[in-house]
Scaffold this motif. Structure first.
Motif, mmCIF file in Angstrom:
data_model
loop_
_atom_site.group_PDB
_atom_site.id
_atom_site.type_symbol
_atom_site.label_atom_id
_atom_site.label_comp_id
_atom_site.label_asym_id
_atom_site.label_seq_id
_atom_site.Cartn_x
_atom_site.Cartn_y
_atom_site.Cartn_z
ATOM 1 N N ARG A 170 -20.574 -13.832 9.044
ATOM 2 C CA ARG A 170 -19.147 -13.598 8.864
ATOM 3 C C ARG A 170 -18.821 -12.120 9.022
ATOM 4 O O ARG A 170 -19.703 -11.266 9.032
ATOM 5 N N VAL A 171 -17.535 -11.814 9.115
ATOM 6 C CA VAL A 171 -17.057 -10.437 9.221
ATOM 7 C C VAL A 171 -16.577 -9.977 7.850
ATOM 8 O O VAL A 171 -15.864 -10.700 7.146
ATOM 9 N N LEU A 172 -16.984 -8.769 7.476
ATOM 10 C CA LEU A 172 -16.476 -8.102 6.278
ATOM 11 C C LEU A 172 -15.635 -6.926 6.755
ATOM 12 O O LEU A 172 -16.112 -6.099 7.541
ATOM 13 N N TYR A 173 -14.396 -6.843 6.289
ATOM 14 C CA TYR A 173 -13.454 -5.843 6.805
ATOM 15 C C TYR A 173 -12.745 -5.166 5.646
ATOM 16 O O TYR A 173 -12.143 -5.823 4.800
ATOM 17 N N GLY A 174 -12.835 -3.847 5.602
ATOM 18 C CA GLY A 174 -12.212 -3.092 4.520
ATOM 19 C C GLY A 174 -11.334 -1.972 5.030
ATOM 20 O O GLY A 174 -11.388 -1.609 6.206
ATOM 21 N N GLY A 175 -10.529 -1.417 4.121
ATOM 22 C CA GLY A 175 -9.700 -0.285 4.506
ATOM 23 C C GLY A 175 -8.512 -0.094 3.590
ATOM 24 O O GLY A 175 -8.464 -0.601 2.473
ATOM 25 N N ARG A 176 -7.540 0.638 4.107
ATOM 26 C CA ARG A 176 -6.357 1.002 3.332
ATOM 27 C C ARG A 176 -5.260 -0.039 3.544
ATOM 28 O O ARG A 176 -4.388 0.122 4.386
ATOM 29 N N ALA A 177 -5.305 -1.081 2.744
ATOM 30 C CA ALA A 177 -4.178 -2.004 2.715
ATOM 31 C C ALA A 177 -3.010 -1.347 1.998
ATOM 32 O O ALA A 177 -1.844 -1.642 2.272
ATOM 33 N N ALA A 178 -3.330 -0.449 1.074
ATOM 34 C CA ALA A 178 -2.340 0.347 0.348
ATOM 35 C C ALA A 178 -3.099 1.446 -0.386
ATOM 36 O O ALA A 178 -4.316 1.342 -0.585
ATOM 37 N N MET A 179 -2.378 2.481 -0.787
ATOM 38 C CA MET A 179 -3.000 3.556 -1.567
ATOM 39 C C MET A 179 -2.757 3.376 -3.060
ATOM 40 O O MET A 179 -3.109 4.240 -3.863
ATOM 41 N N VAL A 180 -2.155 2.252 -3.404
ATOM 42 C CA VAL A 180 -1.907 1.883 -4.796
ATOM 43 C C VAL A 180 -2.333 0.433 -4.968
ATOM 44 O O VAL A 180 -2.539 -0.288 -3.988
ATOM 45 N N ASP A 181 -2.468 0.000 -6.201
ATOM 46 C CA ASP A 181 -2.829 -1.391 -6.444
ATOM 47 C C ASP A 181 -1.676 -2.310 -6.036
ATOM 48 O O ASP A 181 -0.518 -2.084 -6.421
ATOM 49 N N ILE A 182 -1.979 -3.320 -5.244
ATOM 50 C CA ILE A 182 -0.988 -4.307 -4.844
ATOM 51 C C ILE A 182 -1.586 -5.693 -5.024
ATOM 52 O O ILE A 182 -2.791 -5.851 -5.235
#
Length: 441
Positions: free
Chosen positions: A305-317
């Protein structure tokens, strides 16, 4: 399309599948009796590596953690093992001078070798693979910067580094999204929770007390040492090492103002056919982007499988919202994953510094290793050991990262980093749009 498979509740990391979390009051009475040479606050990569180094140097040491050891960033990250500095040589030189910039680059290979040796020496079963890691250029100007950086990396760090032209990217990744890349062939991959398991096992094997659910107060000077109040009792130690990074609580002195928690979000896809994954990631590398979304992605250790991370936001959402954002970004890279569902979404805090660089420092008998800014898989264990050796007066503690600095900013007087609300809007409305426009040129 339904977004999730329903295999895991939002917030449950993919890495936690099959985990067994030990109850850790082991050695509590010994720690409360005092007489410690070194008390370590934080039982992630930093603190556990520091405990190994301190014990093996002959110190009496204990480790406390506010929750279950390993429930923070140490078991939530992408499992990418890389050691080149987050900043380029020119930026480092502008911050600290040529000599420090050179010294930081020189330390890249020793830090990577330290982690590889630690894994081998302690017999850690953590799915370690020397996959290499490729940094993918989102714009032409980013690629031009990579070409300039490559010579500096090879010349000053001794680590191999290869510029990959756009025409050759197909051997590494199946996409037209990038303008080239920078390949670090000796970088690697691992399973972050199993890596933490291995570190914890190595500490417990040495009969070092590790105490969970034991939130520590800020160390107070007491005679010739320190006293730390916890819900389980008062602990005395000659010196204290702070290893809390992205989970540093308010009230921990200047460090609460100099290191702030920045959330990173990750998703895992459901299992994908080997044929499709072979088309998407033929190089089977660890992959990161140059754009400000800070995307990082890889295949799972079992290659399904693919694991993908990053900046979905700079705060908790909301995590469902975060998953949708990450999926949209993933599809910009790999449209072929359009019909694939997600099995997991989760988040964790990186400990970010205003200089984007970690620091090993001290104030009297209070020591720390913090501010890894997303490079903790290698730098946290390496600099945790350095900080422990420094606390004990061991010459092995010498490091260029004691010549970097952690800086305060008026933006962050302590407590919650409210300034990230404005930063989040700025990056989304301005930076991301500008970079996407540049990418099309």
């Amino acid at each position: 399309m339904t977004l999730f498979t329903g295999d895991a509740a939002p917030g449950f990391p993919y890495w936690w599948e099959g985990a067994e979390w030990p109850a850790l009051d082991r050695g509590l009475s010994s720690a409360l009796m005092g007489g410690l040479d070194l008390l370590i606050i934080g039982a992630g990569y930093t603190g556990l590596s520091a405990a190994i180094a301190a014990h093996d140097a002959g110190a009496k040491v204990s480790v406390v953690d506010a929750g279950q050891p390993g429930h923070g960033a140490s078991t939530r990250n992408g499992g990418m093992v890389g050691a080149h500095p987050r900043l380029g040589w020119d930026k480092l030189a502008s911050l600290y001078g040529d000599e420090v910039a050179d010294a930081v680059f020189v330390e890249a290979k020793p830090s990577l070798d330290f982690v590889k040796d630690l894994i081998a020496r302690e017999g850690m079963d953590c799915d370690f693979q020397e996959t290499g890691r490729i940094q993918l250029a989102w714009t032409r100007s980013h690629f031009e910067g990579q070409e300039r950086l490559a010579d500096k990396v090879v010349e000053r760090s001794g680590l191999p580094c290869e510029v990959v032209q756009k025409a050759d990217l197909g051997r590494e990744i199946g996409t037209e999204a990038y303008h080239g890349g920078l390949l670090f062939p000796t970088h690697a991959a691992l399973h972050p929770r199993k890596y933490h398991d291995g570190l914890l096992a190595a500490v417990l094997k040495r009969d070092v007390p590790v105490i969970g659910d034991c939130r520590a107060g800020y160390p107070e000077v007491d005679g010739g040492g320190y006293v730390v109040d916890t819900p389980k009792g008062r602990i005395r130690a000659g010196k204290v090492l702070l290893a809390t990074n992205g989970y540093t609580p308010p009230g921990f002195g200047k460090l609460s103002r100099q290191v702030f928690p920045l959330p990173s979000f990750l998703i895992a896809t459901e299992p994908v056919s080997a044929n499709l994954l072979g088309q998407l990631a033929p190089g089977k590398r660890m992959m990161v982007e140059t754009r400000a979304r800070h995307s990082y992605f890889r295949l799972s250790p079992d290659g399904t499988r693919v694991l993908y991370g990053g900046r979905a936001a700079m705060v908790d959402i909301d995590l469902t919202r975060a998953a949708r954002r990450l999926r949209e970004t993933m599809l910009e890279v790999w449209p072929a994953l359009e019909g694939v569902k997600l099995s997991h979404v989760w988040t964790g805090n990186t400990g970010y510094s205003f200089t984007h660089m970690p620091n090993v420092g001290s104030d009297g008998g209070l020591h720390w290793a913090m501010g890894f800014s997303g490079s903790g898989t290698v730098m946290a264990p390496y600099l945790g050991a350095k900080a422990a050796w420094q606390a004990l007066g061991d010459p092995r503690g010498e490091t260029a990262y004691s010549r970097t600095t952690l800086r305060s900013s008026w933006l962050h007087p302590g407590g919650r980093p409210w300034f990230l609300q404005a930063a989040n809007l700025w990056y989304k409305a301005v930076v991301d749009r500008a970079q996407n426009w540049q990418a099309r040129r």
